[in-house]
Design a protein around this motif. Sequence first.
Motif, mmCIF file in Angstrom:
data_model
loop_
_atom_site.group_PDB
_atom_site.id
_atom_site.type_symbol
_atom_site.label_atom_id
_atom_site.label_comp_id
_atom_site.label_asym_id
_atom_site.label_seq_id
_atom_site.Cartn_x
_atom_site.Cartn_y
_atom_site.Cartn_z
ATOM 1 N N ILE A 37 1.021 -1.191 0.109
ATOM 2 C CA ILE A 37 0.005 -0.030 0.325
ATOM 3 C C ILE A 37 0.774 1.331 -0.055
ATOM 4 C CG2 ILE A 37 -1.930 1.435 1.251
ATOM 5 C CD1 ILE A 37 -2.496 -1.578 0.113
ATOM 6 N N LYS A 38 0.397 2.142 -0.879
ATOM 7 C CA LYS A 38 1.389 3.497 -1.073
ATOM 8 C C LYS A 38 0.667 4.595 0.017
ATOM 9 C CE LYS A 38 4.442 6.488 -2.064
ATOM 10 N NZ LYS A 38 5.049 7.025 -3.407
ATOM 11 N N VAL A 39 1.255 5.181 0.706
ATOM 12 C CA VAL A 39 0.695 6.303 1.445
ATOM 13 C C VAL A 39 1.343 7.452 0.975
ATOM 14 C CG1 VAL A 39 0.222 7.282 3.697
ATOM 15 C CG2 VAL A 39 0.125 4.869 3.372
ATOM 16 N N ASN A 57 -11.379 -9.678 -0.404
ATOM 17 C CA ASN A 57 -11.193 -10.528 -1.526
ATOM 18 C C ASN A 57 -10.004 -11.106 -1.777
ATOM 19 O OD1 ASN A 57 -13.643 -9.396 -3.238
ATOM 20 N ND2 ASN A 57 -12.747 -7.367 -2.384
ATOM 21 N N GLU A 58 -9.489 -11.730 -0.473
ATOM 22 C CA GLU A 58 -8.426 -12.411 -0.483
ATOM 23 C C GLU A 58 -6.913 -12.096 -1.364
ATOM 24 O OE1 GLU A 58 -9.366 -16.872 -1.053
ATOM 25 O OE2 GLU A 58 -11.380 -16.023 -1.610
ATOM 26 N N ALA A 59 -6.897 -10.729 -1.470
ATOM 27 C CA ALA A 59 -5.451 -10.363 -1.777
ATOM 28 C C ALA A 59 -4.449 -10.368 -0.614
ATOM 29 C CB ALA A 59 -5.589 -8.780 -2.192
ATOM 30 N N ARG A 60 -3.272 -10.408 -0.967
ATOM 31 C CA ARG A 60 -2.236 -10.663 0.181
ATOM 32 C C ARG A 60 -1.629 -9.053 0.240
ATOM 33 N NH1 ARG A 60 1.344 -15.473 -2.198
ATOM 34 N NH2 ARG A 60 2.733 -14.699 -0.537
ATOM 35 N N VAL A 61 -1.939 -8.421 1.044
ATOM 36 C CA VAL A 61 -1.422 -7.000 1.544
ATOM 37 C C VAL A 61 -0.126 -7.091 2.430
ATOM 38 C CG1 VAL A 61 -1.974 -4.757 2.571
ATOM 39 C CG2 VAL A 61 -3.846 -6.162 1.526
ATOM 40 N N GLU A 62 1.067 -7.264 1.781
ATOM 41 C CA GLU A 62 2.190 -7.497 2.540
ATOM 42 C C GLU A 62 3.011 -6.393 2.872
ATOM 43 O OE1 GLU A 62 4.191 -9.935 -0.382
ATOM 44 O OE2 GLU A 62 2.499 -11.747 -0.111
ATOM 45 N N LEU A 77 -1.878 -4.148 10.061
ATOM 46 C CA LEU A 77 -0.586 -3.493 9.828
ATOM 47 C C LEU A 77 0.256 -4.615 8.843
ATOM 48 C CD1 LEU A 77 1.536 -0.983 9.712
ATOM 49 C CD2 LEU A 77 2.482 -2.341 11.876
ATOM 50 N N PRO A 78 0.420 -4.254 7.581
ATOM 51 C CA PRO A 78 1.185 -5.316 6.938
ATOM 52 C C PRO A 78 2.606 -5.553 7.603
ATOM 53 C CG PRO A 78 0.198 -3.773 5.407
ATOM 54 C CD PRO A 78 0.176 -3.074 6.781
ATOM 55 N N SER A 79 3.332 -6.836 7.111
ATOM 56 C CA SER A 79 4.406 -7.240 7.816
ATOM 57 C C SER A 79 5.684 -6.436 7.543
ATOM 58 C CB SER A 79 4.731 -8.494 7.308
ATOM 59 O OG SER A 79 4.790 -8.823 5.891
#
Length: 366
Positions: free
Chosen positions: A126-128, A153-158, A192-194
């Motif tokens: 994710i870009k902030v 929707n089962e996306a992997r937000v890493e 919070l992504p890893s």
Amino acid sequence: MKASYHRPTRIEVDLSAISYNLEQVVSHLPKETEVFAVVKANAYGHGVVAVAQALQAQVAGFCVSNIDEALELRQAGIGKEILVLGVVPVAAIPLALEANIILTAASQEWIDRLEISALKGLRLHIKVDTGMGRIGFRTSQATNLAIANLLANEARVEGIFTHFASADQADKSQFLEQLSCFKRIISELDYLPSLVHASNSATSIWHADTVFNMVRLGDILYGLNPSGRDLELPYNVKAALSLTSELVHVKELEAGSRVGYGATYTCSQSEYIGTIPIGYADGFLRKMQDFHVLVDGELCPVVGRVSMDQITVRLPKSYPIASKVTLIGQDGQGAISAQEWADHLGTINYEVVCLLSDRIPRFYFK
């Protein structure tokens, strides 16, 4: 553009210097930091495949600007993680899924345009936008909504990241504002992504105490100072790229003779003029008139306008054809750096090396 291997103009890249520069930066970072090498724009003009192959044992992954750069690495056999920092067209999502490439989600509109089936298994950071004003979510509310939609929707937000606009400047005010904004946004996230990253080369060098758990190293890898001359590097790095050519023609012109398009240079006395096969089509821009090159360790000014394919220089004496010319690099006691080009052009060293065209062949050594 096809590389001109039968022309004496050539770039040499010291891959061991790039590895050394990486080690220099990493040695000053927390040990658990994940390191991604930024190899976009043909590794800043140095040659993406050769650079990636040389670094893949030292890094966790690579950052590129678009999907085609990522696919080029995959096709070259690079198996490490690849993160695309820019926005990828929705139509290219299947390519990313097939090649196991991580994409950037920067807006709700982009997410909404994706088919639900395309989201399943899609790897994303994710870009902030904390003050750069380009791509990215600007609030924690918008970021939370986007992450929730993606996970549902089962996306992997890493991962999640931002980019600092002025980490390479002596004035820290905007940098600190952006850092505070990013910290606030990630503290307000429900998930919070890893991987959390905000550190480019400049941040990793001059603000190492602010890194999260991943850094993106670009300009510094190639031995270039990201701040130009604003800030001194706290440790040594080695320039990886040199650019050389040869004299292909030398003649003596009498006083009053004119040189080049527009007759912008007139010989003030009898002068030796040498011609070198490089021009603005190679990235030696027209504004480089009145700069200089090195011949036999001596600075020789560029006289007359820079042409598409050739430049002319004033020589201190007659030299034989095929005499070496150094445009970036060391020759005897003399040296010319990419930063000196940048100073003359009124730009940054990033632009100098990125503009060196593919017409100049690259040769690699360690």
